[in-house]
Design a protein around this motif. Structure first.
Motif, PDB file in Angstrom:
ATOM      1  N   ALA A  30       0.870  -1.186   0.000  1.00 46.06           N
ATOM      2  CA  ALA A  30       0.000   0.000   0.000  1.00 46.06           C
ATOM      3  C   ALA A  30       0.902   1.231   0.000  1.00 46.06           C
ATOM      4  CB  ALA A  30      -0.888  -0.008   1.239  1.00 46.06           C
ATOM      5  N   GLN A  31       0.352   2.322  -0.538  1.00 41.89           N
ATOM      6  CA  GLN A  31       1.139   3.552  -0.654  1.00 41.89           C
ATOM      7  C   GLN A  31       0.688   4.563   0.393  1.00 41.89           C
ATOM      8  OE1 GLN A  31       0.183   5.947  -4.104  1.00 41.89           O
ATOM      9  NE2 GLN A  31       2.250   6.770  -4.241  1.00 41.89           N
ATOM     10  N   GLY A  32       1.594   4.938   1.276  1.00 36.04           N
ATOM     11  CA  GLY A  32       1.265   5.928   2.307  1.00 36.04           C
ATOM     12  C   GLY A  32       1.919   7.259   1.998  1.00 36.04           C
ATOM     13  N   TYR A  33       1.324   8.008   1.098  1.00 38.39           N
ATOM     14  CA  TYR A  33       1.844   9.330   0.741  1.00 38.39           C
ATOM     15  C   TYR A  33       0.932  10.433   1.302  1.00 38.39           C
ATOM     16  CZ  TYR A  33       5.596   8.328  -2.728  1.00 38.39           C
ATOM     17  OH  TYR A  33       6.757   7.963  -3.358  1.00 38.39           O
ATOM     18  N   SER A  34      -0.335  10.488   0.792  1.00 37.69           N
ATOM     19  CA  SER A  34      -1.211  11.629   1.093  1.00 37.69           C
ATOM     20  C   SER A  34      -1.620  11.668   2.566  1.00 37.69           C
ATOM     21  CB  SER A  34      -2.490  11.541   0.258  1.00 37.69           C
ATOM     22  OG  SER A  34      -2.175  11.374  -1.096  1.00 37.69           O
ATOM     23  N   GLU A  35      -1.785  12.887   3.048  1.00 33.60           N
ATOM     24  CA  GLU A  35      -2.320  13.117   4.396  1.00 33.60           C
ATOM     25  C   GLU A  35      -3.440  14.149   4.277  1.00 33.60           C
ATOM     26  OE1 GLU A  35       0.769  14.172   7.163  1.00 33.60           O
ATOM     27  OE2 GLU A  35       1.977  12.413   6.629  1.00 33.60           O
ATOM     28  N   GLY A  69      -1.663  16.861   0.145  1.00 37.74           N
ATOM     29  CA  GLY A  69      -2.027  16.144  -1.080  1.00 37.74           C
ATOM     30  C   GLY A  69      -1.143  16.661  -2.200  1.00 37.74           C
ATOM     31  N   SER A  70      -1.632  17.696  -2.892  1.00 37.99           N
ATOM     32  CA  SER A  70      -0.802  18.315  -3.937  1.00 37.99           C
ATOM     33  C   SER A  70       0.482  18.856  -3.319  1.00 37.99           C
ATOM     34  CB  SER A  70      -1.564  19.465  -4.600  1.00 37.99           C
ATOM     35  OG  SER A  70      -2.740  18.967  -5.191  1.00 37.99           O
ATOM     36  N   ASP A  71       0.347  19.436  -2.138  1.00 33.60           N
ATOM     37  CA  ASP A  71       1.539  19.941  -1.435  1.00 33.60           C
ATOM     38  C   ASP A  71       2.061  18.819  -0.533  1.00 33.60           C
ATOM     39  OD1 ASP A  71       3.490  21.453  -0.307  1.00 33.60           O
ATOM     40  OD2 ASP A  71       2.135  22.621   0.970  1.00 33.60           O
ATOM     41  N   ILE A  78      -4.193   9.342   4.296  1.00 30.12           N
ATOM     42  CA  ILE A  78      -5.562   9.292   3.772  1.00 30.12           C
ATOM     43  C   ILE A  78      -5.517   8.843   2.313  1.00 30.12           C
ATOM     44  CG2 ILE A  78      -5.666  11.719   3.002  1.00 30.12           C
ATOM     45  CD1 ILE A  78      -8.554  11.757   4.248  1.00 30.12           C
ATOM     46  N   TRP A  79      -6.674   8.374   1.820  1.00 25.20           N
ATOM     47  CA  TRP A  79      -6.797   7.893   0.445  1.00 25.20           C
ATOM     48  C   TRP A  79      -5.844   6.732   0.168  1.00 25.20           C
ATOM     49  CZ3 TRP A  79     -11.088  10.033  -0.298  1.00 25.20           C
ATOM     50  CH2 TRP A  79     -11.297  11.389  -0.078  1.00 25.20           C
ATOM     51  N   THR A  80      -5.620   5.885   1.174  1.00 21.86           N
ATOM     52  CA  THR A  80      -4.727   4.740   0.943  1.00 21.86           C
ATOM     53  C   THR A  80      -5.496   3.709   0.119  1.00 21.86           C
ATOM     54  OG1 THR A  80      -3.959   5.131   3.205  1.00 21.86           O
ATOM     55  CG2 THR A  80      -3.129   3.162   2.072  1.00 21.86           C
ATOM     56  N   SER A  81      -5.135   3.547  -1.145  1.00 20.19           N
ATOM     57  CA  SER A  81      -5.850   2.580  -1.984  1.00 20.19           C
ATOM     58  C   SER A  81      -5.684   1.181  -1.407  1.00 20.19           C
ATOM     59  CB  SER A  81      -5.286   2.603  -3.410  1.00 20.19           C
ATOM     60  OG  SER A  81      -5.543   3.829  -4.016  1.00 20.19           O
ATOM     61  N   TYR A  82      -6.810   0.509  -1.187  1.00 21.45           N
ATOM     62  CA  TYR A  82      -6.837  -0.857  -0.646  1.00 21.45           C
ATOM     63  C   TYR A  82      -6.001  -0.983   0.634  1.00 21.45           C
ATOM     64  CZ  TYR A  82      -8.247  -1.290  -5.505  1.00 21.45           C
ATOM     65  OH  TYR A  82      -8.867  -1.099  -6.710  1.00 21.45           O
ATOM     66  N   GLY A  92      -1.281  12.570  -8.261  1.00 19.38           N
ATOM     67  CA  GLY A  92      -1.056  14.002  -8.531  1.00 19.38           C
ATOM     68  C   GLY A  92      -2.107  14.498  -9.511  1.00 19.38           C
ATOM     69  N   THR A  93      -2.767  15.605  -9.188  1.00 25.26           N
ATOM     70  CA  THR A  93      -3.908  16.051  -9.997  1.00 25.26           C
ATOM     71  C   THR A  93      -3.459  16.571 -11.370  1.00 25.26           C
ATOM     72  OG1 THR A  93      -3.833  18.341  -9.238  1.00 25.26           O
ATOM     73  CG2 THR A  93      -5.121  16.801  -7.895  1.00 25.26           C
ATOM     74  N   SER A  94      -4.448  16.703 -12.262  1.00 23.38           N
ATOM     75  CA  SER A  94      -4.141  17.200 -13.611  1.00 23.38           C
ATOM     76  C   SER A  94      -3.535  18.597 -13.551  1.00 23.38           C
ATOM     77  CB  SER A  94      -5.420  17.227 -14.463  1.00 23.38           C
ATOM     78  OG  SER A  94      -5.772  15.913 -14.805  1.00 23.38           O
ATOM     79  N   GLU A  95      -4.049  19.434 -12.625  1.00 28.98           N
ATOM     80  CA  GLU A  95      -3.502  20.802 -12.524  1.00 28.98           C
ATOM     81  C   GLU A  95      -2.019  20.749 -12.165  1.00 28.98           C
ATOM     82  OE1 GLU A  95      -6.357  19.840 -11.066  1.00 28.98           O
ATOM     83  OE2 GLU A  95      -7.785  20.959 -12.289  1.00 28.98           O
ATOM     84  N   ILE A  96      -1.684  19.841 -11.242  1.00 29.64           N
ATOM     85  CA  ILE A  96      -0.272  19.729 -10.823  1.00 29.64           C
ATOM     86  C   ILE A  96       0.582  19.224 -11.997  1.00 29.64           C
ATOM     87  CG2 ILE A  96       1.306  18.477  -9.266  1.00 29.64           C
ATOM     88  CD1 ILE A  96      -0.364  20.801  -7.940  1.00 29.64           C
TER      89      ILE A  96
END
Ligand SMILES: Cc1cc2nc3c(=O)[nH]c(=O)nc-3n(C[C@H](O)[C@H](O)[C@H](O)COP(=O)(O)OP(=O)(O)OC[C@H]3O[C@@H](n4cnc5c(N)ncnc54)[C@H](O)[C@@H]3O)c2cc1C
Length: 393
Positions: free
Chosen positions: A130-135, A139-141, A163-167, A375-379
């Motif tokens: 699992a990927q633990g990046y976003s909090e 997110g973008s930052d 947050i948003w940890t896929s599976y 990472g969002t499209s804007e980023i």
């Protein structure tokens, strides 16, 4: 016969003998994907055999070195393997964040011990990552992340949340960005660590979505022990590893938006659903949109192919991954819109019916997330503007 032709023939013969017939039909629902991991329940004997045989060859990670369980193939051989898998409509034997994200980072930044410990298990699909990046506030930052990992002598203690940890509820191990220096400028105090999610103090809570599914969790850390030999790339050097991994995640998201092994081309679905007159699809406006879509898809495929050859020649993919991620996700959104249009009223059916048990609307809704994940499209557009077009930041 030249080397490439002889390799193709070997691959063809091997696939003929080893790919179960049940693994040569398009995937119709997410439940049919093989993710592996400690608690994975195979849907069929064919699915289990297919993973086992491909892993044995190292072809779940065809270009990884043989010493870590990979296939040791060069780019050309890998391309041939992919073509042959597509030709027989073979399903991917394993979907794995270990293969698409962590593995490349481990190969580049991991110690020999870390590679030996983790890569072969990833190839065999034994551990689900699992990927633990976003909090919640990162997110973008992303570099603002606050999960706090403190030095306790021979180990670290981690507190905080993701947050948003896929599976996240299905993960066996997590690769995770944590803060290890609390005074340094934000990009310089981050480390990239790995730990078993069964470690005491790790817990998850599902996040429910509009699609009716819950593919995400919030993930909490309460005094979680992290071993010191599980830091990749050096203490407080995690941002470099994180960015490198993101280029692979973005390329993976872009490439997975293309039709390929295990999926049907949009034009074929349209022919089956709408029918033809004198060999021409009956719906003229849709025909034009599908032709435009499939040409754009082919262009992206060729451009990704070219970029991979450049990487082989030593050029870093870098910001180009953002370009591919942006375009690939836009393409997938277009694909799902087209499939909804092709399905007509049938595509609005949520349960049962002709839309494969609601898969069409569910995939259409899921595609909305493509422009956010990794990472969002804007980023991505910001990165392209700054690093490819050289526009002022
Ligand atoms: C399907 C899916 C799977 C995911 N899986 C994982 C996972 O497994 N692990 C994980 O760690 N994370 C995961 N994520 C989280 C994802 O990485 C973040 O949602 C994403 O990075 C955006 O962060 P955010 O949600 O905090 O939005 P924010 O950063 O708050 O952004 C909100 C809006 O502001 C815009 N914005 C923000 N900054 C700028 C800027 N500088 N310039 C222009 N616009 C800007 C954004 O584009 C967006 O539209 C997943 C997300 C999705 C949708």
């Amino acid at each position: 016969m030249n080397q490439a032709d002889s390799f193709r023939q070997q691959v063809r013969e091997w696939l003929e003998a080893n790919c179960p017939q049940s693994m040569r039909v398009p995937i119709t629902s997410e439940a049919e994907l093989c993710w592996g991991g400690r608690n994975f329940e195979f849907q069929s004997e064919g699915q289990r055999l297919w993973l086992e045989r491909m892993a044995e060859k190292g072809w779940t990670a065809p270009i990884w070195p043989r010493q870590y369980g990979g296939g040791g193939l060069d780019r050309e051989q890998n391309k041939i393997l992919k073509e042959e898998l597509t030709r027989i409509h073979a399903r991917s034997p394993l979907f794995s964040f270990g293969i698409s994200m962590l593995g490349p980072a481990l190969l580049k930044f991991g110690s020999e011990e870390q590679k030996q410990q983790h890569l072969p298990a990833i190839v065999r699909g034994e551990i689900r990552w699992a990927q633990g990046y976003s909090e919640p506030n990162a997110g973008s930052d992303l570099a603002s992340l606050a999960a706090r990992c403190e030095d306790h002598g021979d180990h670290f203690i981690l507190n905080g949340s993701k947050i948003w940890t896929s599976y996240g509820d299905l993960g066996d191990w997590m690769f995770c960005l944590v803060r290890t220096d609390f005074e340094a400028p934000k990009h310089q105090g981050i480390s990239f660590v790995m730990f078993d999610m069964a470690t005491p103090g790790v817990s998850t809570r599902p996040i429910r979505l509009i699609s009716g599914k819950s593919p995400f969790t919030e993930t909490f850390f309460e005094n979680v022990r992290v071993e010191k030999d599980q830091v990749i790339g050096g203490l407080n050097k995690g941002w470099t590893v994180a960015k490198y991994l993101l280029t692979h995640e973005r390329e993976m998201i872009a490439a997975s938006s293309l039709s390929g092994a295990g999926t049907s081309p949009v034009s074929q679905t349209a022919i089956q659903s709408i029918g033809t007159t004198h060999g021409i699809l009956r719906n003229t406006p849709l025909r034009t949109d599908i032709a435009r879509f499939e040409m754009d898809e082919r262009c992206l495929e060729l451009t990704i192919e070219r970029a991979r050859d450049e990487v082989k020649a030593g050029v870093s993919l870098g910001a180009a991954a953002s370009m591919f991620k942006y375009y690939g996700t836009e393409l997938n959104i277009r694909r799902q819109e087209l499939l909804m249009a092709i399905g007509g009223y049938d595509a609005l059916v949520w349960e049962g019916g002709a839309s494969q048990h609601g898969q069409t609307p569910r995939r259409w809704l899921r595609s909305k997330g493509n422009s956010i994940e990794g990472g969002t499209s804007e980023i991505q557009l910001n990165i392209v503007a700054k690093h490819i077009l050289g526009l002022p930041g």
